[in-house]
Scaffold this active site. Sequence first.
Site, PDB file in Angstrom:
ATOM      1  N   THR A 162       3.660   9.706  -2.062  1.00  0.00           N
ATOM      2  CA  THR A 162       3.166  11.068  -2.268  1.00  0.00           C
ATOM      3  C   THR A 162       4.299  12.037  -1.975  1.00  0.00           C
ATOM      4  O   THR A 162       5.160  11.750  -1.140  1.00  0.00           O
ATOM      5  CB  THR A 162       1.974  11.313  -1.319  1.00  0.00           C
ATOM      6  OG1 THR A 162       0.898  10.497  -1.756  1.00  0.00           O
ATOM      7  CG2 THR A 162       1.538  12.761  -1.287  1.00  0.00           C
ATOM      8  N   ARG A 190     -11.243   7.558  -7.499  1.00  0.00           N
ATOM      9  CA  ARG A 190     -10.991   7.797  -6.068  1.00  0.00           C
ATOM     10  C   ARG A 190     -10.081   9.019  -5.883  1.00  0.00           C
ATOM     11  O   ARG A 190      -9.068   9.172  -6.544  1.00  0.00           O
ATOM     12  CB  ARG A 190     -10.329   6.558  -5.456  1.00  0.00           C
ATOM     13  CG  ARG A 190      -9.994   6.716  -3.960  1.00  0.00           C
ATOM     14  CD  ARG A 190      -8.561   7.145  -3.748  1.00  0.00           C
ATOM     15  NE  ARG A 190      -8.168   7.149  -2.344  1.00  0.00           N
ATOM     16  CZ  ARG A 190      -7.015   7.658  -1.902  1.00  0.00           C
ATOM     17  NH1 ARG A 190      -6.160   8.187  -2.736  1.00  0.00           N
ATOM     18  NH2 ARG A 190      -6.729   7.633  -0.621  1.00  0.00           N
ATOM     19  N   VAL A 191     -10.470   9.884  -4.972  1.00  0.00           N
ATOM     20  CA  VAL A 191      -9.651  11.049  -4.641  1.00  0.00           C
ATOM     21  C   VAL A 191      -9.322  10.984  -3.164  1.00  0.00           C
ATOM     22  O   VAL A 191     -10.204  10.761  -2.333  1.00  0.00           O
ATOM     23  CB  VAL A 191     -10.397  12.361  -4.972  1.00  0.00           C
ATOM     24  CG1 VAL A 191      -9.595  13.569  -4.524  1.00  0.00           C
ATOM     25  CG2 VAL A 191     -10.695  12.439  -6.469  1.00  0.00           C
ATOM     26  N   GLY A 192      -8.045  11.152  -2.845  1.00  0.00           N
ATOM     27  CA  GLY A 192      -7.616  11.109  -1.448  1.00  0.00           C
ATOM     28  C   GLY A 192      -7.498  12.493  -0.847  1.00  0.00           C
ATOM     29  O   GLY A 192      -8.122  13.465  -1.313  1.00  0.00           O
ATOM     30  N   ASP A 193      -6.689  12.586   0.188  1.00  0.00           N
ATOM     31  CA  ASP A 193      -6.544  13.847   0.915  1.00  0.00           C
ATOM     32  C   ASP A 193      -5.654  14.863   0.201  1.00  0.00           C
ATOM     33  O   ASP A 193      -5.798  16.069   0.400  1.00  0.00           O
ATOM     34  CB  ASP A 193      -5.952  13.580   2.301  1.00  0.00           C
ATOM     35  CG  ASP A 193      -4.558  12.950   2.193  1.00  0.00           C
ATOM     36  OD1 ASP A 193      -4.390  12.000   1.383  1.00  0.00           O
ATOM     37  OD2 ASP A 193      -3.634  13.399   2.900  1.00  0.00           O
ATOM     38  N   THR A 212       0.954  12.940   4.122  1.00  0.00           N
ATOM     39  CA  THR A 212       1.081  11.705   3.351  1.00  0.00           C
ATOM     40  C   THR A 212       0.658  10.525   4.214  1.00  0.00           C
ATOM     41  O   THR A 212       0.944  10.497   5.415  1.00  0.00           O
ATOM     42  CB  THR A 212       2.512  11.500   2.834  1.00  0.00           C
ATOM     43  OG1 THR A 212       2.598  10.199   2.231  1.00  0.00           O
ATOM     44  CG2 THR A 212       3.559  11.627   3.928  1.00  0.00           C
ATOM     45  N   GLY A 213      -0.033   9.590   3.598  1.00  0.00           N
ATOM     46  CA  GLY A 213      -0.502   8.421   4.341  1.00  0.00           C
ATOM     47  C   GLY A 213      -1.856   7.997   3.809  1.00  0.00           C
ATOM     48  O   GLY A 213      -2.199   8.306   2.663  1.00  0.00           O
ATOM     49  N   GLY A 215      -5.121   8.414   2.884  1.00  0.00           N
ATOM     50  CA  GLY A 215      -5.838   9.657   2.650  1.00  0.00           C
ATOM     51  C   GLY A 215      -7.211   9.719   3.283  1.00  0.00           C
ATOM     52  O   GLY A 215      -7.628  10.765   3.776  1.00  0.00           O
TER      53      GLY A 215
HETATM   54  N1  ASP Z   1      -2.339  10.377   0.959  1.00  0.00           N
HETATM   55  C1  ASP Z   1      -2.262   9.803  -0.365  1.00  0.00           C
HETATM   56  C2  ASP Z   1      -3.645   9.402  -0.807  1.00  0.00           C
HETATM   57  O1  ASP Z   1      -4.381   8.897   0.018  1.00  0.00           O
HETATM   58  C3  ASP Z   1      -1.346   8.630  -0.466  1.00  0.00           C
HETATM   59  C4  ASP Z   1       0.032   8.788   0.125  1.00  0.00           C
HETATM   60  O2  ASP Z   1       0.282   9.733   0.866  1.00  0.00           O
HETATM   61  O3  ASP Z   1       0.912   7.963  -0.141  1.00  0.00           O
HETATM   62  O4  ASP Z   1      -3.950   9.512  -1.962  1.00  0.00           O
END
Ligand code: ASP
Length: 291
Positions: A162, A190-193, A212-213, A215
């Site tokens: 990300t 799917r939707v993350g953070d 980032t991480g 989500g």
């Molecule tokens: N945070 C992002 C998500 O969960 C992924 C990432 O940061 O690599 O979509």
Amino acid sequence: MTPISMPPISLAVHGGAGNYELKDQDERIAQLRQVVTEGKAMLQDGAKALDVAEALAVLLEDCGLYVAGKGTGPNSAGEYELDACIMNGADRKIGAVCALKGYKNPVRVARKVLENTPHVMLAGRGAENFASAQHCDQILNPLDYYIVQGITRTPEDLDTGTIGVVARDKHGHLAAATSTGGLLGKMQGRVGDSPLPGAGCWADTRVAVSCTGQGEYFIKAAIAADISARMRYGGYSLEASASGAIHDMGVQGGYGGLIALGPLGDPVFPFNSKGMRRGWIDGDGEVQTAV
Ligand code: ASP
């Protein structure tokens, strides 16, 4: 304490946090350095934080080195669904898109949502119809566009990439942007953070944050807005607030990191993963990078 000589402009970018040993990162680090250098020049020329956040996010989306824009991997249905958010601190204007297919720069579409709609977020087909009406750059053949030739990408790279930007302009205004293709092999829809204001992206007058991480954990902890709340209601410093938010997310079982910047001082980069690719301008105005 902030040194009096500290330049008012400041900037940080990230290219993802991961729980792998992030090896062979030279190409990405060189690219982060170049992006920060360009952002520094824009800010020195008087560009607005919001414009810098968008422009640098576009550079990171276009380079194909991260899991955002051109470097995105497919979801479990073989589709490319992208998410992005951009937020302006002074007036809290937000634009976000999620599960967007077929457009090169999700962050540009997000900026159009911010500028040209009464809404905060558009999803899926509605976001795509809006992007088309706004003449955003379309991808005609996803398979040609997303498969980046000549770049070695391990599963680790595809799982951690990300991108995010936080910027402070010469008026002291803050802005943040986050853009992603999401987690490797994510479910369709799917939707993350990353596109969610207050989770993976936030800017107000106290702080600009891009995360980032994993989500799902960042959403459960409302990490990005929690940092501002700690500063506002607890009176904690930016550094203590950002580290505290990452710590609490880690207690829930998640991993990742963030970049955060306040109206004064240098950016901070807490993470509890093995690494986080990042670049920033330090208190002497020098461009720095680290993994
Ligand atoms: N945070 C992002 C998500 O969960 C992924 C990432 O940061 O690599 O979509």
